[in-house]
Each structure stands twice: as C-alpha cells, then as structure tokens.
Design an enzyme around this catalytic site. Structure first.
Site, short mmCIF file in Angstrom:
data_model
loop_
_atom_site.label_atom_id
_atom_site.label_comp_id
_atom_site.label_asym_id
_atom_site.label_seq_id
_atom_site.Cartn_x
_atom_site.Cartn_y
_atom_site.Cartn_z
N ASP A 150 0.80 -1.24 0.00
CA ASP A 150 0.00 0.00 0.00
C ASP A 150 0.82 1.27 0.00
O ASP A 150 0.27 2.35 -0.18
CB ASP A 150 -0.81 0.16 1.31
CG ASP A 150 -2.08 -0.58 1.37
OD1 ASP A 150 -2.29 -1.42 0.52
OD2 ASP A 150 -2.83 -0.29 2.30
N CYS A 192 -17.74 -9.20 -14.68
CA CYS A 192 -18.85 -8.56 -13.96
C CYS A 192 -20.16 -8.72 -14.72
O CYS A 192 -21.24 -8.76 -14.12
CB CYS A 192 -18.57 -7.07 -13.75
SG CYS A 192 -17.37 -6.76 -12.43
N CYS A 195 -24.07 -7.57 -13.93
CA CYS A 195 -24.27 -7.41 -12.48
C CYS A 195 -24.00 -5.96 -12.04
O CYS A 195 -23.10 -5.31 -12.56
CB CYS A 195 -23.31 -8.36 -11.76
SG CYS A 195 -23.29 -8.17 -9.97
N CYS A 198 -22.81 -4.32 -6.46
CA CYS A 198 -21.97 -3.44 -5.63
C CYS A 198 -22.44 -1.99 -5.76
O CYS A 198 -22.52 -1.26 -4.76
CB CYS A 198 -20.49 -3.57 -6.02
SG CYS A 198 -20.19 -3.36 -7.78
N CYS A 245 -15.24 -0.27 5.25
CA CYS A 245 -16.57 -0.72 4.81
C CYS A 245 -16.36 -1.92 3.90
O CYS A 245 -15.48 -1.92 3.04
CB CYS A 245 -17.28 0.40 4.05
SG CYS A 245 -18.80 -0.11 3.22
#
Ligand code: B12
Ligand code: SF4
Ligand code: SF4
Length: 362
Positions: A150, A192, A195, A198, A245
């Site tokens: 990161d 994906c 869909c 999300c 989250c």
C-alpha cells in the site's frame, strides 16, 4: 521467454508460496494503458481523492508518480505482485447491519496483526530468495528491489491486472478467481457482466459510474482517512461503520466464493468483530493504543474512531446512548463533541416525530 527468466519466475512463485502468499504474478514494467492513464489524471483533477493528497505526489519533473513506474522508480524493470486472502469466514457486514448498537470494523482489520506488517514480512522473504538467487547466478549487476504494501506511489491493482491476477470489477477492486488451468493468463477478462450489486448496495452512492469511485463519499475514506468533520449529509448513510466498509465486496457474487484463509495472523480477534458501540466510545487514549497497537485501526486515530462511534450511535437511534453521548458532547476533542451533538439530535428526532403524531391524534 528465455530459459533464465522462466527459471526465475518459477523460483519467485515457489518463494511466494513458501512465504504463504495465495497468488503471485510477474510482469515487466510498462506504461499504463491509455484508459487507466487518462482515468487517473481526470480522477485526481475531479477532486475524487479528497484529502488523500499523497495520491497526487509528483516527481521532480512535475509528473504524477503513480502515472508511470518511470516517474516513481526509474530503475525498476519488473513488478512482482503477491496477494493474500484475508477472508476468515464469519459474518458479513450486510448480514449484521440490523445490529445497530454494534459497530462494524472491516474484516481486514480483525486479525491480531496489522496486515501491512504481515505482508511486508512475507514480501521480504520473497525478496531475500530473489537476492540470493541473483547473487548465485549473476554477479554482474547488483539487484535493486523495493517492497510495498500500500505504501508506494504505485497503482497496485493496475499492475496486478497486468500480471494476470484478475480483473478490476465495477466496485474498483481486483477480483481473482481460480483459473481452470491453475495459472492466470494474460489480462483476464472482466466477468462482472450485467451485475450491478456493488453499485446498488453502496449506502453513500459513492460510485460515479461502474469502475469509478468518488473516494470522498466512500465510508472507508470517511472512517479511516478523513480527519475532522464528516460532511453532515453523508453521516446518516454511514450506518454503524466504525472503520472501513465491506459492503461492495460482501455483496459481490465472486467474493462470496472466496475460501477462508488459514493465515494465523488474520484469524478474528473476537472483540473486534462487531463490537458494542459503547465500548469503542468509552476507550481511553491509553486503551486505544493498547488495543490497536498492532492493528490497522490505529490509522483512524483515537479522535477519528470515537468520532465514528458517535455517528454510529446517532444512526442507531437508540436512546440508551444518550447519557454517553451527552458526556461526549462536552469532550475536549472538538470533533468528537460536534459529532456527539449531531448524534443526540438524531436520537431525539424519532421521539419528536412520535410526539407530534401522538398530539395529532383526536
Ligand atoms: C487510496 C486507496 C483507497 C481509497 C480510494 C479507493 C479507490 N477505489 O481509489 C479508499 C480509502 C476509499 C479505499 C477504500 C478501500 N480500499 Co483501498 N487503497 C487505496 C490505495 C492506497 C491507492 C488506490 C488508488 O491509487 N486509487 C486511485 C484510483 C484512480 O486508482 P484505482 O482505484 O486503483 O483505479 C485504477 C484501475 O482500477 C483502473 N481501471 C481498471 N479498469 C478500469 C475500467 C474503467 C472503465 C476505468 C474508468 C478505470 C479502470 O483505473 C485506475 C487507474 O487510473 C491502494 C493501494 C495502492 N497503492 O494501490 C489501496 C487498495 C486499492 N485498497 C484496498 C482495499 C482492500 C480497500 C477496501 C476494500 C478497504 C475496506 N474494506 O474498507 C476499500 C474498498 C473501497 C473501493 N470500492 O475501492 C486494496 C484492494 C484489494 C483489491 N482486491 O482490489 C488495495 C490494493 C490495498 C492493498 N494492498 O490491499 N482505498
Ligand atoms: S466500501 Fe462501502 S462506501 Fe465505499 S464504495 Fe464500497 S460500499 Fe460504497
Ligand atoms: S458485485 Fe462483483 S461481479 Fe457484480 S458488478 Fe460488482 S464487482 Fe462486478
């Protein structure tokens, strides 16, 4: 591919597996595809990074470091991407969202150790193997390497895709699945399809469009990266989130198929899974440091975590939090105090509505 590079790839893959990584891919340094390059610049220009100004870092020539490896690490020739699954089973955020007096800490922060430290240790292991191998095989050029978890000016997901590890989903996360032949191919296809789970499930509607996130609206940003005051209009949608989250990952059908990790350092610490809000709100600074010393939660800081707890208490609507919030409303930390006052207003709201409707009855 030359015999040497083929052998080197096998050595690196074996080292990554020995270190405990689930997947590992390699790719030569290349320029970003125009779609990604243009998107990055426009994403920054649109202010989507919010206060994460480190994403806008430029090199001495004024170029975005993240826009090219050449800008950030001109000596780099190849990239090795290693990944580790942090799913440990247990409940999903969307399954316990009704438990409003408990807070949600993102799954990646449940373990006894900070994932940055866990992964860096493993990367150093792989790096060590590489150095030993190159030293044995080739004494001409010293090997230069750098490990990032990161922490580098580097678009990890973009390179993970280039290394064939998966595709970037509409939720902007890299999705890896088992490939039938056991080895990821080049640039795996986007699976994906039609869909939109999300996008539909995001409580703050943080997606500008599929594959595009306005980080300023993302609860992960608001609870971890954002300092000071959280925009009032977003607070009601933050629900019981204390840190991070998981919603746009939890609803993803591909993610639901993820096996549970056996990594010891990622196994859930019971107190961090859906903790009672009052416990988080009443932590002293010293307790915060003790509990989260080895946890990524420390990034939210003491002030930020209690601020988030105040918002979650307000969103619970539960009058049992009123005495604690009244104390927090005069806290020496101005931000905790301001969010606690907001929370008290939220809890008072339904009572007011009820009062009005009672008065209106004949
Ligand atoms: C800043 C950051 C955030 C920010 C911004 C997130 C974002 N989507 O940009 C915030 C704080 C919101 C965040 C949240 C989370 N993060 Co974060 N984050 C980062 C960090 C440090 C930089 C990401 C970045 O550069 N963003 C800038 C945008 C522009 O880049 P990008 O999203 O990578 O997008 C590129 C590609 O997706 C590409 N692209 C590919 N295909 C397509 C298709 C189209 C049509 C378009 C337009 C673009 C496009 O374009 C972009 C480049 O221009 C990385 C680590 C790293 N150094 O890379 C971790 C990282 C991305 N985060 C990670 C995680 C786990 C999370 C959370 C799940 C944590 C949590 N549970 O709370 C959430 C997920 C939220 C989400 N839906 O993205 C992981 C992702 C793992 C994965 N499988 O994808 C990373 C890689 C860290 C890590 N090493 O584990 N994060
Ligand atoms: S992490 Fe949560 S708030 Fe952020 S984009 Fe995903 S669902 Fe939305
Ligand atoms: S929920 Fe998963 S599969 Fe569906 S659009 Fe989002 S990222 Fe793609």
């Amino acid at each position: 591919m030359s015999q040497n590079s083929h052998q080197l790839r096998s050595i690196v893959r074996a080292a990554a597996a020995d270190a405990g990584f689930d997947i590992c891919g390699m790719v030569n340094v290349r320029e970003l595809q125009s779609r990604e390059l243009e998107y990055f610049s426009s994403w920054i220009a649109g202010g989507n990074a919010g206060e994460m100004t480190y994403l806008e870092a430029r090199n001495e020539n004024g170029h975005f470091k993240r826009a090219s490896m050449q800008n950030a690490l001109p000596w780099a020739r190849s990239v090795i991407i290693c990944a580790l699954n942090y799913n440990t089973g247990g409940e999903r955020s969307v399954e316990v969202a009704h438990e409003k007096s408990r807070g949600w800490i993102s799954r990646y922060a449940w373990g006894r150790k900070d994932y940055h430290d866990v992964l860096l240790g493993k990367l150093r292991q792989v790096e060590g193997v590489l150095h030993r191998h190159i030293a044995d095989e080739d004494d001409r050029a010293p090997l230069q390497t750098k490990c990032y978890v990161d922490t580098g000016p580097f678009l990890e997901r973009v390179y993970a895709r280039y290394a064939g590890l998966g595709w970037v989903g509409k939720n902007t996360c890299l999705i890896n699945i088992e490939f039938p032949d056991g080895s990821p191919g080049p640039l795996p296809a986007d699976r994906c399809g039609s869909c939109t789970r999300c996008l539909d499930a995001c409580p703050t509607q943080a997606f500008i469009a599929p594959y595009q996130l306005d980080a300023r609206k993302c609860i992960s940003y608001l609870t971890i990266e954002k300092r000071g005051s959280i925009p009032e209009e977003l607070r009601p949608q933050m629900g019981n989130h204390l840190f991070g989250c998981d919603i746009c990952q939890d609803v993803c059908p591909w993610n639901r198929k993820a096996p549970a990790s056996t990594e010891a350092d990622f196994q859930p610490t019971a107190e961090l899974v859906n903790p009672p809000l009052e416990q988080i709100a009443e932590l002293t600074q010293r307790q915060f440091q003790e509990v989260f010393r080895h946890s990524p939660v420390k990034r939210a800081k003491y002030s930020g975590l209690r601020r988030n707890a105040a918002v979650a208490m307000g969103n619970s609507g539960d009058p049992k939090f009123v005495p604690q919030l009244q104390q927090m409303a005069v806290d020496e930390d101005d931000y905790v105090a301001e969010h606690a006052r907001w929370a008290l207003e939220q809890i008072a709201k339904p009572a007011l509505t009820e009062e009005v409707s009672l008065r209106e009855k004949p």
